[in-house]
Design an enzyme around this catalytic site. Sequence first.
Site, PDB file in Angstrom:
ATOM      1  N   ASN A  86     -36.370 -78.521 -36.418  1.00 32.04           N
ATOM      2  CA  ASN A  86     -37.492 -77.942 -35.684  1.00 32.04           C
ATOM      3  C   ASN A  86     -37.330 -78.250 -34.201  1.00 32.04           C
ATOM      4  OD1 ASN A  86     -38.701 -77.073 -38.096  1.00 32.04           O
ATOM      5  ND2 ASN A  86     -39.638 -79.066 -38.414  1.00 32.04           N
ATOM      6  N   VAL A  95     -41.929 -84.890 -33.840  1.00 34.39           N
ATOM      7  CA  VAL A  95     -41.319 -86.093 -33.264  1.00 34.39           C
ATOM      8  C   VAL A  95     -40.207 -85.633 -32.319  1.00 34.39           C
ATOM      9  CG1 VAL A  95     -40.101 -88.240 -33.731  1.00 34.39           C
ATOM     10  CG2 VAL A  95     -41.872 -87.444 -35.325  1.00 34.39           C
ATOM     11  N   HIS A  99     -33.789 -84.489 -34.737  1.00 35.98           N
ATOM     12  CA  HIS A  99     -33.534 -84.909 -36.125  1.00 35.98           C
ATOM     13  C   HIS A  99     -33.239 -83.700 -36.993  1.00 35.98           C
ATOM     14  CE1 HIS A  99     -37.869 -84.375 -35.489  1.00 35.98           C
ATOM     15  NE2 HIS A  99     -37.933 -83.917 -36.726  1.00 35.98           N
ATOM     16  N   HIS A 101     -33.476 -82.436 -40.727  1.00 34.69           N
ATOM     17  CA  HIS A 101     -34.025 -82.646 -42.061  1.00 34.69           C
ATOM     18  C   HIS A 101     -32.955 -82.267 -43.086  1.00 34.69           C
ATOM     19  CE1 HIS A 101     -38.417 -82.790 -40.863  1.00 34.69           C
ATOM     20  NE2 HIS A 101     -37.930 -82.146 -39.816  1.00 34.69           N
TER      21      HIS A 101
END
Length: 114
Positions: A86, A95, A99, A101
């Site tokens: 995202n 956040v 990152h 997922h």
Amino acid sequence: MTDCLFCKIVAGDIPADIVYRDDIMTVFKDISPKAPVHLLAVPNHHVESLNDLTEEDAHWVAHITCMLPVIARDNGLTEGFRTVVNTGAGGGQEVYHLHYHILGDVRDANWRGF
Ligand code: 5GP
Ligand code: ZN
């Protein structure tokens, strides 16, 4: 970055269930899993999102990308996995430390999606 949740997890200042770690990246279980296996792979250094990458980042981005299937298989996802990144408010990013997922098996999950 001192005020970043995932920097604190990488530094060990906030506990997380870490499943893989090397010089470049750390992988830990998502605190609110959306599938039977839901991991977050993050660079050990602070980068907000894909929006901040340049060609100079190619080496460690390639490393993380190549490690995703290895980590998925090591965590039981032998039939494939889903990767979600995202980016920014419009992408639903909550956040602001880049990152990836890793999710699976999304066929068997009560998949809530992103
Ligand atoms: P985003 O919406 O930014 O792509 O995803 C952030 C993810 O971080 C969410 O799936 C959320 O459940 C997870 N998360 C938020 N806070 C924590 C935490 O303190 N520990 C762990 N392990 N995951 C977290
Ligand atoms: Zn950070």
